[in-house]
Scaffold this motif. Structure first.
Motif, mmCIF file in Angstrom:
data_model
loop_
_atom_site.group_PDB
_atom_site.id
_atom_site.type_symbol
_atom_site.label_atom_id
_atom_site.label_comp_id
_atom_site.label_asym_id
_atom_site.label_seq_id
_atom_site.Cartn_x
_atom_site.Cartn_y
_atom_site.Cartn_z
ATOM 1 N N ALA A 128 0.808 -1.222 0.000
ATOM 2 C CA ALA A 128 0.000 0.000 0.000
ATOM 3 C C ALA A 128 0.838 1.267 0.000
ATOM 4 O O ALA A 128 0.721 2.087 -0.890
ATOM 5 C CB ALA A 128 -0.944 -0.002 1.189
ATOM 6 N N SER A 129 1.659 1.463 1.006
ATOM 7 C CA SER A 129 2.444 2.693 1.088
ATOM 8 C C SER A 129 3.638 2.475 2.008
ATOM 9 O O SER A 129 3.787 1.411 2.601
ATOM 10 C CB SER A 129 1.587 3.854 1.599
ATOM 11 O OG SER A 129 1.184 3.608 2.925
ATOM 12 N N ILE A 130 4.471 3.503 2.122
ATOM 13 C CA ILE A 130 5.607 3.436 3.036
ATOM 14 C C ILE A 130 5.056 3.247 4.453
ATOM 15 O O ILE A 130 4.167 3.995 4.865
ATOM 16 C CB ILE A 130 6.446 4.728 2.975
ATOM 17 C CG1 ILE A 130 7.059 4.903 1.592
ATOM 18 C CG2 ILE A 130 7.521 4.734 4.045
ATOM 19 C CD1 ILE A 130 7.796 6.216 1.415
ATOM 20 N N PRO A 131 5.557 2.266 5.216
ATOM 21 C CA PRO A 131 5.075 2.103 6.589
ATOM 22 C C PRO A 131 5.280 3.385 7.403
ATOM 23 O O PRO A 131 6.321 4.030 7.331
ATOM 24 C CB PRO A 131 5.934 0.959 7.133
ATOM 25 C CG PRO A 131 6.337 0.184 5.913
ATOM 26 C CD PRO A 131 6.511 1.231 4.837
ATOM 27 N N ASN B 85 4.620 11.251 -8.078
ATOM 28 C CA ASN B 85 3.794 10.206 -7.494
ATOM 29 C C ASN B 85 4.397 8.876 -7.907
ATOM 30 O O ASN B 85 4.524 8.603 -9.096
ATOM 31 C CB ASN B 85 2.346 10.302 -7.985
ATOM 32 C CG ASN B 85 1.603 11.447 -7.357
ATOM 33 O OD1 ASN B 85 1.623 11.604 -6.149
ATOM 34 N ND2 ASN B 85 0.942 12.250 -8.167
ATOM 35 N N ARG B 86 4.763 8.057 -6.930
ATOM 36 C CA ARG B 86 5.363 6.748 -7.195
ATOM 37 C C ARG B 86 4.345 5.668 -6.843
ATOM 38 O O ARG B 86 4.048 5.452 -5.689
ATOM 39 C CB ARG B 86 6.632 6.554 -6.368
ATOM 40 C CG ARG B 86 7.693 7.598 -6.606
ATOM 41 C CD ARG B 86 8.218 7.492 -8.012
ATOM 42 N NE ARG B 86 9.473 8.225 -8.107
ATOM 43 C CZ ARG B 86 10.237 8.202 -9.162
ATOM 44 N NH1 ARG B 86 9.900 7.500 -10.219
ATOM 45 N NH2 ARG B 86 11.350 8.895 -9.180
ATOM 46 N N ASP B 87 3.796 5.023 -7.860
ATOM 47 C CA ASP B 87 2.786 3.989 -7.674
ATOM 48 C C ASP B 87 3.348 2.676 -8.191
ATOM 49 O O ASP B 87 3.573 2.515 -9.393
ATOM 50 C CB ASP B 87 1.513 4.373 -8.436
ATOM 51 C CG ASP B 87 0.371 3.413 -8.200
ATOM 52 O OD1 ASP B 87 0.592 2.328 -7.618
ATOM 53 O OD2 ASP B 87 -0.755 3.740 -8.599
ATOM 54 N N GLY B 88 3.598 1.737 -7.275
ATOM 55 C CA GLY B 88 4.176 0.444 -7.643
ATOM 56 C C GLY B 88 3.209 -0.483 -8.350
ATOM 57 O O GLY B 88 3.619 -1.490 -8.910
ATOM 58 N N ARG B 89 1.928 -0.181 -8.319
ATOM 59 C CA ARG B 89 0.898 -0.981 -8.993
ATOM 60 C C ARG B 89 1.062 -2.485 -8.759
ATOM 61 O O ARG B 89 1.092 -3.278 -9.683
ATOM 62 C CB ARG B 89 0.866 -0.692 -10.478
ATOM 63 C CG ARG B 89 0.580 0.766 -10.763
ATOM 64 C CD ARG B 89 -0.254 0.887 -12.005
ATOM 65 N NE ARG B 89 -0.440 2.293 -12.287
ATOM 66 C CZ ARG B 89 -1.605 2.891 -12.201
ATOM 67 N NH1 ARG B 89 -2.667 2.216 -11.874
ATOM 68 N NH2 ARG B 89 -1.703 4.165 -12.465
ATOM 69 N N GLY B 90 1.212 -2.868 -7.493
ATOM 70 C CA GLY B 90 1.273 -4.285 -7.144
ATOM 71 C C GLY B 90 2.628 -4.937 -7.327
ATOM 72 O O GLY B 90 2.741 -6.159 -7.239
ATOM 73 N N LEU B 91 3.680 -4.176 -7.590
ATOM 74 C CA LEU B 91 5.009 -4.754 -7.797
ATOM 75 C C LEU B 91 5.760 -5.039 -6.489
ATOM 76 O O LEU B 91 6.877 -5.510 -6.522
ATOM 77 C CB LEU B 91 5.869 -3.818 -8.667
ATOM 78 C CG LEU B 91 5.402 -3.652 -10.105
ATOM 79 C CD1 LEU B 91 6.260 -2.621 -10.824
ATOM 80 C CD2 LEU B 91 5.453 -4.981 -10.839
ATOM 81 N N HIS C 58 4.247 6.020 -2.859
ATOM 82 C CA HIS C 58 4.638 7.211 -2.104
ATOM 83 C C HIS C 58 4.730 8.430 -3.010
ATOM 84 O O HIS C 58 4.618 8.311 -4.224
ATOM 85 C CB HIS C 58 5.973 6.995 -1.384
ATOM 86 C CG HIS C 58 7.131 6.735 -2.308
ATOM 87 N ND1 HIS C 58 7.364 5.513 -2.908
ATOM 88 C CD2 HIS C 58 8.121 7.544 -2.721
ATOM 89 C CE1 HIS C 58 8.450 5.590 -3.659
ATOM 90 N NE2 HIS C 58 8.931 6.824 -3.569
ATOM 91 N N VAL C 59 4.905 9.580 -2.384
ATOM 92 C CA VAL C 59 5.166 10.835 -3.082
ATOM 93 C C VAL C 59 6.606 11.225 -2.783
ATOM 94 O O VAL C 59 7.060 11.133 -1.641
ATOM 95 C CB VAL C 59 4.203 11.959 -2.615
ATOM 96 C CG1 VAL C 59 4.578 13.291 -3.252
ATOM 97 C CG2 VAL C 59 2.769 11.593 -2.943
ATOM 98 N N GLU C 60 7.329 11.628 -3.811
ATOM 99 C CA GLU C 60 8.733 12.022 -3.675
ATOM 100 C C GLU C 60 8.863 13.515 -3.964
ATOM 101 O O GLU C 60 8.463 13.969 -5.029
ATOM 102 C CB GLU C 60 9.551 11.210 -4.677
ATOM 103 C CG GLU C 60 11.016 11.433 -4.643
ATOM 104 C CD GLU C 60 11.728 10.539 -5.639
ATOM 105 O OE1 GLU C 60 12.577 11.052 -6.390
ATOM 106 O OE2 GLU C 60 11.425 9.324 -5.713
ATOM 107 N N PHE C 61 9.378 14.258 -2.991
ATOM 108 C CA PHE C 61 9.635 15.683 -3.154
ATOM 109 C C PHE C 61 11.130 15.858 -3.401
ATOM 110 O O PHE C 61 11.936 15.613 -2.498
ATOM 111 C CB PHE C 61 9.267 16.460 -1.878
ATOM 112 C CG PHE C 61 7.819 16.410 -1.500
ATOM 113 C CD1 PHE C 61 6.947 17.408 -1.905
ATOM 114 C CD2 PHE C 61 7.320 15.378 -0.712
ATOM 115 C CE1 PHE C 61 5.607 17.375 -1.529
ATOM 116 C CE2 PHE C 61 5.989 15.344 -0.344
ATOM 117 C CZ PHE C 61 5.134 16.342 -0.754
#
Length: 106
Positions: free
Chosen positions: A2-5, A89-95, A100-103
């Motif tokens: 889902a996202s970064i813990p 926007n970094r979306d792994g799409r199940g990988l 996460h969002v990277e600034f």
């Protein structure tokens, strides 16, 4: 995944979204606090305009955080004020990689 813990988001930054310029200089939106992981590492990145620039820090936040436009003002945990070069926007799409969002910051 889902996202970064949340336990890895040990820093807080203050983000003020860039709204444009006025006769008195840049205009920013209200400050908002973003929980993130700050990596202060210098590297070359490409800006939204395609030019190569130097990033001195990167902040990684959960996917629920909204992005910030380039030139937004960011205050790091150290108190240093910097600007956003680009947000991604970094979306792994199940990988199996965390979304996460990277600034990328100057």
């Amino acid at each position: 995944m889902a996202s970064i813990p949340r336990r890895f988001l040990v820093h807080e930054i203050t983000v003020e979204d860039y709204k444009g310029d006025s006769s008195k200089g840049p205009v920013y939106g209200p400050p908002r606090t973003v929980r993130c992981l700050v990596d202060e590492q210098t590297r070359a990145v490409r800006s939204a305009g395609g030019e190569q620039v130097t990033s001195t820090s990167t902040a990684y936040a959960g996917p629920e955080e909204r992005t910030a436009p380039p030139l937004s003002r960011v205050t790091l945990p150290s108190g240093r004020v910097t600007t956003v070069i680009l947000t991604k926007n970094r979306d792994g799409r199940g990988l199996g990689t965390p979304n996460h969002v990277e600034f990328q910051l100057e």
